[in-house]
Write a protein that holds these residues in place. Sequence first.
Motif, PDB file in Angstrom:
ATOM      1  N   GLY A 114       0.778  -1.229   0.000  1.00 48.34           N
ATOM      2  CA  GLY A 114       0.000   0.000   0.000  1.00 48.34           C
ATOM      3  C   GLY A 114       0.807   1.274   0.000  1.00 48.34           C
ATOM      4  O   GLY A 114       0.247   2.367   0.085  1.00 48.34           O
ATOM      5  N   LYS A 115       2.125   1.150  -0.082  1.00 50.54           N
ATOM      6  CA  LYS A 115       2.981   2.333  -0.065  1.00 50.54           C
ATOM      7  C   LYS A 115       3.822   2.405  -1.333  1.00 50.54           C
ATOM      8  O   LYS A 115       3.983   1.421  -2.047  1.00 50.54           O
ATOM      9  N   GLU A 116       4.360   3.590  -1.588  1.00 54.64           N
ATOM     10  CA  GLU A 116       5.217   3.764  -2.748  1.00 54.64           C
ATOM     11  C   GLU A 116       6.626   3.237  -2.452  1.00 54.64           C
ATOM     12  O   GLU A 116       7.047   3.160  -1.294  1.00 54.64           O
ATOM     13  N   ARG A 117       7.332   2.917  -3.513  1.00 54.36           N
ATOM     14  CA  ARG A 117       8.721   2.496  -3.361  1.00 54.36           C
ATOM     15  C   ARG A 117       9.536   3.689  -2.865  1.00 54.36           C
ATOM     16  O   ARG A 117       9.386   4.807  -3.348  1.00 54.36           O
ATOM     17  N   GLU A 118      10.416   3.422  -1.910  1.00 54.45           N
ATOM     18  CA  GLU A 118      11.215   4.488  -1.337  1.00 54.45           C
ATOM     19  C   GLU A 118      12.685   4.083  -1.254  1.00 54.45           C
ATOM     20  O   GLU A 118      13.016   2.906  -1.134  1.00 54.45           O
ATOM     21  N   LEU A 119      13.536   5.082  -1.294  1.00 57.62           N
ATOM     22  CA  LEU A 119      14.968   4.847  -1.149  1.00 57.62           C
ATOM     23  C   LEU A 119      15.274   4.423   0.282  1.00 57.62           C
ATOM     24  O   LEU A 119      14.799   5.032   1.236  1.00 57.62           O
ATOM     25  N   VAL A 120      16.098   3.390   0.406  1.00 55.99           N
ATOM     26  CA  VAL A 120      16.605   2.979   1.713  1.00 55.99           C
ATOM     27  C   VAL A 120      18.041   3.486   1.880  1.00 55.99           C
ATOM     28  O   VAL A 120      18.356   4.188   2.834  1.00 55.99           O
ATOM     29  N   ALA A 121      18.888   3.143   0.918  1.00 52.49           N
ATOM     30  CA  ALA A 121      20.277   3.580   0.971  1.00 52.49           C
ATOM     31  C   ALA A 121      20.894   3.419  -0.403  1.00 52.49           C
ATOM     32  O   ALA A 121      20.468   2.554  -1.179  1.00 52.49           O
ATOM     33  N   ARG A 122      21.875   4.237  -0.698  1.00 54.02           N
ATOM     34  CA  ARG A 122      22.595   4.112  -1.969  1.00 54.02           C
ATOM     35  C   ARG A 122      24.031   4.545  -1.755  1.00 54.02           C
ATOM     36  O   ARG A 122      24.338   5.315  -0.847  1.00 54.02           O
ATOM     37  N   VAL A 123      24.881   4.018  -2.622  1.00 48.89           N
ATOM     38  CA  VAL A 123      26.294   4.361  -2.573  1.00 48.89           C
ATOM     39  C   VAL A 123      26.744   4.699  -3.983  1.00 48.89           C
ATOM     40  O   VAL A 123      26.493   3.954  -4.931  1.00 48.89           O
ATOM     41  N   ALA A 124      27.399   5.826  -4.118  1.00 50.73           N
ATOM     42  CA  ALA A 124      27.886   6.260  -5.412  1.00 50.73           C
ATOM     43  C   ALA A 124      29.248   5.642  -5.703  1.00 50.73           C
ATOM     44  O   ALA A 124      29.891   5.071  -4.822  1.00 50.73           O
ATOM     45  N   SER A 125      29.687   5.784  -6.937  1.00 52.30           N
ATOM     46  CA  SER A 125      30.995   5.259  -7.315  1.00 52.30           C
ATOM     47  C   SER A 125      32.105   5.953  -6.532  1.00 52.30           C
ATOM     48  O   SER A 125      33.200   5.414  -6.392  1.00 52.30           O
ATOM     49  N   SER A 126      31.806   7.143  -6.009  1.00 50.46           N
ATOM     50  CA  SER A 126      32.761   7.871  -5.167  1.00 50.46           C
ATOM     51  C   SER A 126      32.743   7.379  -3.726  1.00 50.46           C
ATOM     52  O   SER A 126      33.491   7.896  -2.893  1.00 50.46           O
ATOM     53  N   ASP A 127      31.868   6.401  -3.449  1.00 48.37           N
ATOM     54  CA  ASP A 127      31.677   5.844  -2.104  1.00 48.37           C
ATOM     55  C   ASP A 127      30.910   6.774  -1.177  1.00 48.37           C
ATOM     56  O   ASP A 127      30.827   6.505   0.026  1.00 48.37           O
ATOM     57  N   ILE A 128      30.380   7.842  -1.703  1.00 47.27           N
ATOM     58  CA  ILE A 128      29.476   8.682  -0.910  1.00 47.27           C
ATOM     59  C   ILE A 128      28.169   7.924  -0.720  1.00 47.27           C
ATOM     60  O   ILE A 128      27.625   7.374  -1.682  1.00 47.27           O
ATOM     61  N   THR A 129      27.679   7.894   0.508  1.00 50.31           N
ATOM     62  CA  THR A 129      26.460   7.150   0.817  1.00 50.31           C
ATOM     63  C   THR A 129      25.321   8.092   1.192  1.00 50.31           C
ATOM     64  O   THR A 129      25.546   9.228   1.622  1.00 50.31           O
ATOM     65  N   ASP A 130      24.128   7.572   1.023  1.00 51.31           N
ATOM     66  CA  ASP A 130      22.926   8.344   1.319  1.00 51.31           C
ATOM     67  C   ASP A 130      21.921   7.380   1.936  1.00 51.31           C
ATOM     68  O   ASP A 130      21.746   6.267   1.412  1.00 51.31           O
ATOM     69  N   TYR A 131      21.301   7.786   3.040  1.00 46.49           N
ATOM     70  CA  TYR A 131      20.364   6.917   3.745  1.00 46.49           C
ATOM     71  C   TYR A 131      19.030   7.619   3.986  1.00 46.49           C
ATOM     72  O   TYR A 131      18.993   8.842   4.206  1.00 46.49           O
ATOM     73  N   ALA A 132      17.979   6.845   4.014  1.00 47.26           N
ATOM     74  CA  ALA A 132      16.705   7.369   4.478  1.00 47.26           C
ATOM     75  C   ALA A 132      16.829   7.658   5.972  1.00 47.26           C
ATOM     76  O   ALA A 132      17.519   6.936   6.697  1.00 47.26           O
ATOM     77  N   ASP A 133      16.166   8.705   6.415  1.00 45.16           N
ATOM     78  CA  ASP A 133      16.247   9.070   7.829  1.00 45.16           C
ATOM     79  C   ASP A 133      15.810   7.923   8.729  1.00 45.16           C
ATOM     80  O   ASP A 133      16.353   7.738   9.826  1.00 45.16           O
ATOM     81  N   SER A 134      14.854   7.148   8.272  1.00 44.03           N
ATOM     82  CA  SER A 134      14.288   6.084   9.101  1.00 44.03           C
ATOM     83  C   SER A 134      15.259   4.937   9.365  1.00 44.03           C
ATOM     84  O   SER A 134      15.020   4.123  10.267  1.00 44.03           O
ATOM     85  N   VAL A 135      16.337   4.852   8.587  1.00 47.40           N
ATOM     86  CA  VAL A 135      17.274   3.732   8.763  1.00 47.40           C
ATOM     87  C   VAL A 135      18.659   4.180   9.207  1.00 47.40           C
ATOM     88  O   VAL A 135      19.524   3.338   9.472  1.00 47.40           O
ATOM     89  N   LYS A 136      18.872   5.477   9.300  1.00 48.37           N
ATOM     90  CA  LYS A 136      20.194   5.975   9.700  1.00 48.37           C
ATOM     91  C   LYS A 136      20.567   5.434  11.073  1.00 48.37           C
ATOM     92  O   LYS A 136      19.749   5.436  11.996  1.00 48.37           O
ATOM     93  N   GLY A 137      21.801   4.966  11.176  1.00 46.55           N
ATOM     94  CA  GLY A 137      22.281   4.415  12.435  1.00 46.55           C
ATOM     95  C   GLY A 137      21.964   2.938  12.618  1.00 46.55           C
ATOM     96  O   GLY A 137      22.494   2.304  13.537  1.00 46.55           O
ATOM     97  N   ARG A 138      21.116   2.392  11.766  1.00 44.56           N
ATOM     98  CA  ARG A 138      20.749   0.970  11.877  1.00 44.56           C
ATOM     99  C   ARG A 138      21.196   0.170  10.659  1.00 44.56           C
ATOM    100  O   ARG A 138      21.567  -0.996  10.792  1.00 44.56           O
ATOM    101  N   PHE A 139      21.146   0.780   9.485  1.00 43.23           N
ATOM    102  CA  PHE A 139      21.512   0.091   8.245  1.00 43.23           C
ATOM    103  C   PHE A 139      22.839   0.635   7.732  1.00 43.23           C
ATOM    104  O   PHE A 139      23.137   1.824   7.883  1.00 43.23           O
ATOM    105  N   THR A 140      23.599  -0.250   7.081  1.00 39.57           N
ATOM    106  CA  THR A 140      24.858   0.162   6.462  1.00 39.57           C
ATOM    107  C   THR A 140      24.948  -0.428   5.070  1.00 39.57           C
ATOM    108  O   THR A 140      24.808  -1.644   4.897  1.00 39.57           O
TER     109      THR A 140
END
Length: 115
Positions: A42-68
């Motif tokens: 019932g929900k839309e697809r959402e970003l959880v985490a991604r890593v760029a070729s530069s190794d810069i990472t981006d996380y959803a606020d809901s998973v920060k500190g728990r997911f790597t």
Amino acid sequence: QVQLVESGGGLVQAGGSLRLSCVASGSIIRINAMGWYRQAPGKERELVARVASSDITDYADSVKGRFTISRDAAKNAVYLQMNSLKPEDTAVYYCNVRSLLNNAWGRGTQVTVSS
């Protein structure tokens, strides 16, 4: 074409951990980013985490500190270590790989967290 094979989903109790893996194969030319998205019923697809070729990472606020998120460039693989899982993390998790010529998606792997 790029093919993605995901593994590591399953059923876990709240507070537990799971590790998702995704390996890309096929016509891969210059991967720009690899990531994980999720879609709950019932929900839309959402970003959880991604890593760029530069190794810069981006996380959803809901998973920060728990997911790597991490990647192995030599294997064209991306991983998602999920700790302290919560029932609200229950969803189908999709691997995504963006390369020069493709934006590929995996078929998804189910993660279910019981309370």
